[in-house]
Write an enzyme that holds these catalytic residues in place. Structure first.
Site, PDB file in Angstrom:
ATOM      1  N   HIS A 143      55.776   5.759  57.917  1.00 37.04           N
ATOM      2  CA  HIS A 143      56.333   6.438  59.084  1.00 37.04           C
ATOM      3  C   HIS A 143      55.859   5.720  60.337  1.00 37.04           C
ATOM      4  CE1 HIS A 143      52.502   8.728  58.278  1.00 37.04           C
ATOM      5  NE2 HIS A 143      52.296   8.257  59.493  1.00 37.04           N
TER       6      HIS A 143
HETATM    7  C1  T46 Z   1      49.183   7.995  60.255  1.00 35.11           C
HETATM    8  C2  T46 Z   1      48.532   7.441  59.048  1.00 35.11           C
HETATM    9  C3  T46 Z   1      47.665   6.242  59.355  1.00 35.11           C
HETATM   10  C4  T46 Z   1      47.274  17.623  58.836  1.00 35.11           C
HETATM   11  O1  T46 Z   1      47.362  18.844  58.582  1.00 35.11           O
HETATM   12  N1  T46 Z   1      46.605  17.217  59.946  1.00 35.11           N
HETATM   13  C5  T46 Z   1      46.475  15.900  60.268  1.00 35.11           C
HETATM   14  O2  T46 Z   1      45.863  15.581  61.297  1.00 35.11           O
HETATM   15  C6  T46 Z   1      47.056  14.924  59.397  1.00 35.11           C
HETATM   16  C7  T46 Z   1      46.932  13.447  59.727  1.00 35.11           C
HETATM   17  C8  T46 Z   1      47.714  15.357  58.295  1.00 35.11           C
HETATM   18  N2  T46 Z   1      47.819  16.683  58.014  1.00 35.11           N
HETATM   19  C9  T46 Z   1      48.494  17.111  56.782  1.00 35.11           C
HETATM   20  C10 T46 Z   1      49.986  16.847  56.772  1.00 35.11           C
HETATM   21  C11 T46 Z   1      50.269  16.588  55.312  1.00 35.11           C
HETATM   22  O3  T46 Z   1      50.500  17.807  54.644  1.00 35.11           O
HETATM   23  O4  T46 Z   1      47.950  16.338  55.705  1.00 35.11           O
HETATM   24  C12 T46 Z   1      48.951  15.996  54.778  1.00 35.11           C
HETATM   25  C13 T46 Z   1      49.018  14.497  54.563  1.00 35.11           C
HETATM   26  O5  T46 Z   1      49.474  13.849  55.769  1.00 35.11           O
HETATM   27  P1  T46 Z   1      50.432  12.574  55.753  1.00 35.11           P
HETATM   28  O6  T46 Z   1      51.313  12.613  54.573  1.00 35.11           O
HETATM   29  O7  T46 Z   1      51.084  12.455  57.088  1.00 35.11           O
HETATM   30  O8  T46 Z   1      49.343  11.393  55.577  1.00 35.11           O
HETATM   31  P2  T46 Z   1      49.556   9.811  55.607  1.00 35.11           P
HETATM   32  O9  T46 Z   1      48.350   9.233  54.991  1.00 35.11           O
HETATM   33  O10 T46 Z   1      50.865   9.416  55.059  1.00 35.11           O
HETATM   34  O11 T46 Z   1      49.571   9.429  57.197  1.00 35.11           O
HETATM   35  C14 T46 Z   1      48.422   9.641  58.012  1.00 35.11           C
HETATM   36  C15 T46 Z   1      48.813  10.307  59.328  1.00 35.11           C
HETATM   37  O12 T46 Z   1      49.575  11.487  59.072  1.00 35.11           O
HETATM   38  C16 T46 Z   1      49.614   9.406  60.232  1.00 35.11           C
HETATM   39  O13 T46 Z   1      49.631   9.954  61.543  1.00 35.11           O
HETATM   40  O14 T46 Z   1      49.494   7.264  61.179  1.00 35.11           O
HETATM   41  O15 T46 Z   1      47.781   8.399  58.291  1.00 35.11           O
END
Ligand code: T46
Length: 135
Positions: free
Chosen positions: A49
């Protein structure tokens, strides 16, 4: 694409190492949020993303991983494998994190609180967003 990688000076002595990071001094934004990922399953790619306005610094504080950055024109891959190194990730950059070692802990310092509406999760929408940002 310009890649900004920080080398935070470790304050080492006979006891070991300590790294300190101060907002607006060692990194260019105020830190509103810290999160980290660990126990990443083998073969997994995270991210996929971009963000409309969020700025972040990624630090692999244990183990190693790779980060693919894509600005819509070119791609670069950066390896993070030292706890004193940080990778700046601005907005408008498609990112993918992969090749996590089993012991990897990837910590992220973020300029904003969590906001799902700041995410662009569709690659074609990302390309459109980048194109419109340049107009
Ligand atoms: C990014 C890359 C480097 C939260 O509730 N709070 C938070 O601050 C974050 C980051 C995530 N979440 C929840 C949302 C999802 O249910 O944690 C779960 C996993 O998040 P996500 O699928 O977005 O994680 P990544 O590893 O794909 O991405 C993350 C960050 O979301 C993003 O901003 O730049 O790491």
């Amino acid at each position: 694409m310009q890649i900004t990688k920080y080398k935070f000076p470790p304050h080492g002595d006979v006891r070991g190492q300590l790294v300190a990071i101060e907002e607006l001094k060692d990194i260019p934004f105020e830190i509103k949020r810290v999160y980290y990922m660990y126990d990443t399953s083998e073969g997994v790619t995270r991210g996929k993303h971009a963000h409309k306005s969020l700025q972040q610094v990624l630090i692999c504080i244990h183990g190693k991983c790779k980060i693919l950055l894509d600005d819509g024109v070119e791609e670069e891959v950066v390896s993070l494998e030292n706890p004193y190194e940080g990778l700046f990730l601005g907005n408008n950059i498609w990112r993918e994190m992969y090749d996590f070692s089993p012991d990897a802990v990837l910590m992220v310092l973020a300029s904003e609180l969590y906001d799902e509406s700041d995410y662009i999760r569709n690659y074609n929408e990302f390309l459109e967003f980048v194109k419109n940002s340049k107009d």
